[in-house]
Design an enzyme around this catalytic site. Structure first.
Site, PDB file in Angstrom:
ATOM      1  N   GLY A   1     -29.885 -79.838  98.944  1.00 47.32           N
ATOM      2  CA  GLY A   1     -31.287 -79.435  98.764  1.00 47.32           C
ATOM      3  C   GLY A   1     -31.657 -78.302  99.710  1.00 47.32           C
ATOM      4  O   GLY A   1     -32.266 -77.303  99.293  1.00 47.32           O
TER       5      GLY A   1
ATOM      6  N   GLU B   1     -33.469 -79.155 107.958  1.00 45.70           N
ATOM      7  CA  GLU B   1     -32.692 -80.135 108.719  1.00 45.70           C
ATOM      8  C   GLU B   1     -31.961 -80.961 107.683  1.00 45.70           C
ATOM      9  O   GLU B   1     -32.586 -81.587 106.835  1.00 45.70           O
ATOM     10  CB  GLU B   1     -33.657 -80.974 109.550  1.00 45.70           C
ATOM     11  CG  GLU B   1     -32.971 -81.760 110.637  1.00 45.70           C
ATOM     12  CD  GLU B   1     -33.282 -83.222 110.500  1.00 45.70           C
ATOM     13  OE1 GLU B   1     -34.417 -83.611 110.763  1.00 45.70           O
ATOM     14  OE2 GLU B   1     -32.375 -83.962 110.098  1.00 45.70           O
TER      15      GLU B   1
ATOM     16  N   CYS C   1     -31.363 -89.501 110.261  1.00 42.51           N
ATOM     17  CA  CYS C   1     -30.524 -88.309 110.413  1.00 42.51           C
ATOM     18  C   CYS C   1     -29.702 -88.393 111.700  1.00 42.51           C
ATOM     19  O   CYS C   1     -28.712 -87.692 111.849  1.00 42.51           O
ATOM     20  CB  CYS C   1     -31.392 -87.059 110.405  1.00 42.51           C
ATOM     21  SG  CYS C   1     -32.925 -87.270 111.262  1.00 42.51           S
TER      22      CYS C   1
ATOM     23  N   GLU D   1     -21.310 -86.653 106.128  1.00 41.17           N
ATOM     24  CA  GLU D   1     -22.313 -87.706 106.274  1.00 41.17           C
ATOM     25  C   GLU D   1     -22.283 -88.682 105.087  1.00 41.17           C
ATOM     26  O   GLU D   1     -22.249 -88.264 103.925  1.00 41.17           O
ATOM     27  CB  GLU D   1     -23.707 -87.051 106.351  1.00 41.17           C
ATOM     28  CG  GLU D   1     -24.849 -88.034 106.519  1.00 41.17           C
ATOM     29  CD  GLU D   1     -26.229 -87.346 106.512  1.00 41.17           C
ATOM     30  OE1 GLU D   1     -26.417 -86.363 105.786  1.00 41.17           O
ATOM     31  OE2 GLU D   1     -27.105 -87.817 107.251  1.00 41.17           O
TER      32      GLU D   1
HETATM   33  P1  NAP Z   1     -33.093 -84.327  98.876  1.00 39.30           P
HETATM   34  O1  NAP Z   1     -32.444 -84.715  97.603  1.00 39.30           O
HETATM   35  O2  NAP Z   1     -32.515 -83.150  99.570  1.00 39.30           O
HETATM   36  O3  NAP Z   1     -34.624 -84.043  98.529  1.00 39.30           O
HETATM   37  C1  NAP Z   1     -35.554 -83.613  99.527  1.00 39.30           C
HETATM   38  C2  NAP Z   1     -36.626 -82.764  98.857  1.00 39.30           C
HETATM   39  O4  NAP Z   1     -36.073 -81.515  98.455  1.00 39.30           O
HETATM   40  C3  NAP Z   1     -37.215 -83.399  97.605  1.00 39.30           C
HETATM   41  O5  NAP Z   1     -38.578 -83.023  97.532  1.00 39.30           O
HETATM   42  C4  NAP Z   1     -36.442 -82.727  96.501  1.00 39.30           C
HETATM   43  O6  NAP Z   1     -37.132 -82.673  95.305  1.00 39.30           O
HETATM   44  C5  NAP Z   1     -36.235 -81.339  97.058  1.00 39.30           C
HETATM   45  N1  NAP Z   1     -35.035 -80.721  96.514  1.00 39.30           N
HETATM   46  C6  NAP Z   1     -33.768 -81.186  96.625  1.00 39.30           C
HETATM   47  N2  NAP Z   1     -32.917 -80.357  95.997  1.00 39.30           N
HETATM   48  C7  NAP Z   1     -33.662 -79.360  95.477  1.00 39.30           C
HETATM   49  C8  NAP Z   1     -33.365 -78.202  94.699  1.00 39.30           C
HETATM   50  N3  NAP Z   1     -32.113 -77.909  94.325  1.00 39.30           N
HETATM   51  N4  NAP Z   1     -34.381 -77.399  94.333  1.00 39.30           N
HETATM   52  C9  NAP Z   1     -35.651 -77.692  94.689  1.00 39.30           C
HETATM   53  N5  NAP Z   1     -36.005 -78.774  95.407  1.00 39.30           N
HETATM   54  C10 NAP Z   1     -35.027 -79.598  95.803  1.00 39.30           C
HETATM   55  O7  NAP Z   1     -33.120 -85.509  99.913  1.00 39.30           O
HETATM   56  P2  NAP Z   1     -33.575 -87.040  99.764  1.00 39.30           P
HETATM   57  O8  NAP Z   1     -34.179 -87.268  98.434  1.00 39.30           O
HETATM   58  O9  NAP Z   1     -34.378 -87.318 100.935  1.00 39.30           O
HETATM   59  O10 NAP Z   1     -32.264 -87.896  99.919  1.00 39.30           O
HETATM   60  C11 NAP Z   1     -31.061 -87.606  99.317  1.00 39.30           C
HETATM   61  C12 NAP Z   1     -29.991 -87.425 100.389  1.00 39.30           C
HETATM   62  O11 NAP Z   1     -30.474 -86.549 101.423  1.00 39.30           O
HETATM   63  C13 NAP Z   1     -29.616 -88.663 101.145  1.00 39.30           C
HETATM   64  O12 NAP Z   1     -28.693 -89.460 100.452  1.00 39.30           O
HETATM   65  C14 NAP Z   1     -29.037 -88.065 102.414  1.00 39.30           C
HETATM   66  O13 NAP Z   1     -27.712 -87.678 102.234  1.00 39.30           O
HETATM   67  C15 NAP Z   1     -29.865 -86.854 102.656  1.00 39.30           C
HETATM   68  N6  NAP Z   1     -30.922 -87.035 103.685  1.00 39.30           N
HETATM   69  C16 NAP Z   1     -30.711 -86.513 104.909  1.00 39.30           C
HETATM   70  C17 NAP Z   1     -31.683 -86.628 105.874  1.00 39.30           C
HETATM   71  C18 NAP Z   1     -31.501 -86.055 107.225  1.00 39.30           C
HETATM   72  O14 NAP Z   1     -32.368 -86.237 108.053  1.00 39.30           O
HETATM   73  N7  NAP Z   1     -30.436 -85.343 107.497  1.00 39.30           N
HETATM   74  C19 NAP Z   1     -32.880 -87.279 105.606  1.00 39.30           C
HETATM   75  C20 NAP Z   1     -33.088 -87.782 104.324  1.00 39.30           C
HETATM   76  C21 NAP Z   1     -32.097 -87.630 103.386  1.00 39.30           C
HETATM   77  P3  NAP Z   1     -36.865 -83.768  94.157  1.00 39.30           P
HETATM   78  O15 NAP Z   1     -37.385 -85.059  94.690  1.00 39.30           O
HETATM   79  O16 NAP Z   1     -37.623 -83.255  93.002  1.00 39.30           O
HETATM   80  O17 NAP Z   1     -35.377 -83.791  93.928  1.00 39.30           O
END
Ligand code: NAP
Length: 528
Positions: free
Chosen positions: A247, A267, A304, A395
């Site tokens: 993302g 992050e 994280c 991760e």
């Molecule tokens: P995510 O999938 O990256 O989504 C976070 C935000 O970004 C959501 O609003 C999502 O929208 C948006 N987004 C993601 N990909 C996008 C794209 N290609 N274009 C536009 N917007 C995009 O993260 P998550 O839902 O929190 O969790 C999924 C994974 O993220 C977890 O399994 C973990 O690996 C990781 N994570 C890491 C941390 C950290 O602190 N490092 C924290 C939380 C999660 P949508 O909801 O519409 O997809």
């Protein structure tokens, strides 16, 4: 006193509550049940309207006095507290997190808003500098030069799934951007839209109470395309993001491809290596073992800063650590994960490690009872195998840890050299370890944003000296932090004023204005 705000499923665009296309519902991850009401998905026109209002609000908002801006931040904090138990109850339903954790997170959220209010009042963030003119300098005179920091412009904030309060609608990115003088358009996370709306309404009530322009804050919900449109919008001048590597990279690519590229402070991904040194293991292998499992399984491992990788030199003391950690993990009862998607990603990551021919499963948590839960996992491998497959260093978001057995300190340092960028590194050390630990620290400094000793990386203090950042892929910009007061710098840029007449200078750079504020006068620190 409590304030009751409705959860309508609307988008909060400036002063309007709007949204025709109400089609998505939150899920209670503890039960799998859908929650009411349905939430609107922002259209491109909705995104454009929120950004246009933010652009219109910018000059008025950034011109607010430090006192007015600090009062605004404090009013948001007060309004969030006044929602009372309704906020905790909704957040608990949407995330499966227990009330005590959410109360702590709420305290952190309002605490960081109040801390940023203090920062705004202090004036330190303005970084004022005055180099007085030297008209008689030879061979050339020096002009009068004065510098201050100004806000970048409207900021897009992507709320995180794993902190429904402290890293979401009024979380660290929003607080630091508003403190800097930037209007904010939040794309809330669909894992907790009702929580987001309650907090969004608390911010909007503060905008009204403080007499600020409506575009100072908007809250959108939506899918990927909503976020992409937000980052593409020309009014947006910076992005704050917490989430997955994919993302963060996708949004970074969109920002870089704009006619006017903008910074994305993302992050993303960190496995937070922990280095267990021999004297520490000899002295307290069991305590380190239980401490590790406590940190690994806290919040179902959805931090994280979760300690996902351990490095230690092979020894009987290490075996004592493994035995204690295994026993502690075996007894740990799985909690619901935040979303079905995060749960599925955890199961896939754990299955890949369990099925890897070079990885041994040491222990699993107690069997899961209920949906969206999985037992924690503890694996081990050796250095050669770890270095042979880079996926072993990636991760697995959740309670999954991998121990890498090393032969000696040189091997431990060599493997540390191969690590990707991380938010944190932890050393478990006693006095007898200092000589060899000192050899590792320069490597860790190059790899991480925070080095800690004899503790665990989960639990991030919100303070002035905190760094929650690190080289890629921990973040997209290792020069910054997303937690702590230094976070304000992400949304500021310096402007230098050369030979401007006093009457045209910003008040804080005029001769009298600068005296009351911290500043550098010809390179010498004054005023504090
Ligand atoms: P995510 O999938 O990256 O989504 C976070 C935000 O970004 C959501 O609003 C999502 O929208 C948006 N987004 C993601 N990909 C996008 C794209 N290609 N274009 C536009 N917007 C995009 O993260 P998550 O839902 O929190 O969790 C999924 C994974 O993220 C977890 O399994 C973990 O690996 C990781 N994570 C890491 C941390 C950290 O602190 N490092 C924290 C939380 C999660 P949508 O909801 O519409 O997809």
């Amino acid at each position: 006193m409590t304030q009751s705000f409705v959860i309508s499923g609307d988008l909060l665009i400036g002063a309007d509550s709007t949204g025709d296309n109400k089609s998505v519902r939150a899920i209670n991850p503890a039960t799998g049940a859908n929650l009411e009401p349905a939430f609107a998905i922002a259209s491109e026109a909705d995104v454009a309207r929120a950004c246009e209002l933010a652009g219109k609000a910018f000059d008025t908002y950034r011109a607010t006095s430090p006192e007015a801006r600090a009062t605004f931040l404090e009013t948001i904090a007060t309004n969030i507290m006044e929602i009372g138990d309704a906020l905790i109850e909704r957040a608990s339903e949407e995330t499966g997190l227990p009330a005590a954790r959410l109360q702590g997170e709420r305290a952190r959220t309002v605490g960081q808003l109040r801390l940023f209010a203090q920062v705004v009042r202090s004036g330190e963030w303005l970084d004022l500098r005055v180099d007085p003119a030297l008209p008689d300098r030879k061979p050339l005179p020096r002009p009068d030069l004065r510098l201050r920091q100004i806000p970048l412009g409207p900021v897009a904030v992507f709320g995180a799934s794993n902190f429904p309060l402290a890293f979401s609608v009024a979380g660290g990115d929003t607080a630091s951007a508003l403190a800097a003088g930037c209007p904010v358009v939040v794309k809330g996370h669909l894992a907790h839209p009702g929580t987001g709306e309650l907090v969004g309404r608390a911010i909007r009530a503060a905008v009204v109470a403080c007499g600020l322009p409506e575009g100072t804050f908007s809250l959108l919900t939506g899918a990927n395309e909503t976020g992409a449109a937000l980052v593409r919008n020309p009014h947006i001048k910076a992005v704050g993001f917490t989430g997955s590597r994919g993302g963060g990279l996708a949004l970074g690519a969109i920002a870089a491809a704009r006619p006017e590229p903008i910074p994305v402070y993302a992050e993303m991904s960190s496995v937070n290596p922990v280095f267990l040194f021999p004297a520490a293991l000899a002295a307290r292998a069991e305590a380190i073992g239980t401490g590790f499992v406590g940190s690994l399984t806290m919040g179902a491992g959805q931090f994280c800063t979760n300690p996902g990788l351990l490095f230690a030199i092979d020894s009987p003391d290490l075996d004592r650590f493994v035995a204690t950690a295994s026993a502690a993990l075996t007894g740990s009862v799985p909690a619901p994960m935040l979303t079905p998607g995060i749960h599925a990603a955890f199961d896939n990551g754990v299955a890949a490690l369990a099925g890897h021919e070079a990885v041994k499963t040491i222990a699993r948590g107690a069997p899961a009872e209920g949906v969206n839960r999985s037992p924690g996992a503890f694996f081990e491998t050796d250095v050669e195998e770890f270095l042979a497959d880079e996926r072993l260093g990636h991760e697995v978001f959740g309670a999954s840890g991998l121990l890498v057995r090393c032969k000696d300190i040189d091997q431990m340092i060599a493997v540390a050299e191969k690590l990707e960028g991380q938010l944190t590194a932890t050393v478990q050390v006693d006095a007898g370890d200092y000589t060899i630990a000192a050899k590792l620290l320069p490597v860790l400094e190059r790899k991480v944003g925070r080095i800690l000793a004899n503790g665990w990386p989960t639990g991030v203090e919100v303070s002035h000296a905190m760094v929650h950042g690190g080289p890629f892929p921990a973040t997209s910009d290792s020069r910054t932090t997303s937690v702590g007061t230094l976070a304000i710098r992400r949304f500021l840029r310096p402007v230098s004023y050369q030979d401007l007449p006093e009457g045209l200078l910003p008040v804080e750079l005029q001769d009298e204005g600068v005296k009351g504020l911290p500043h550098l006068m010809d390179g010498v620190r004054k005023g504090n």
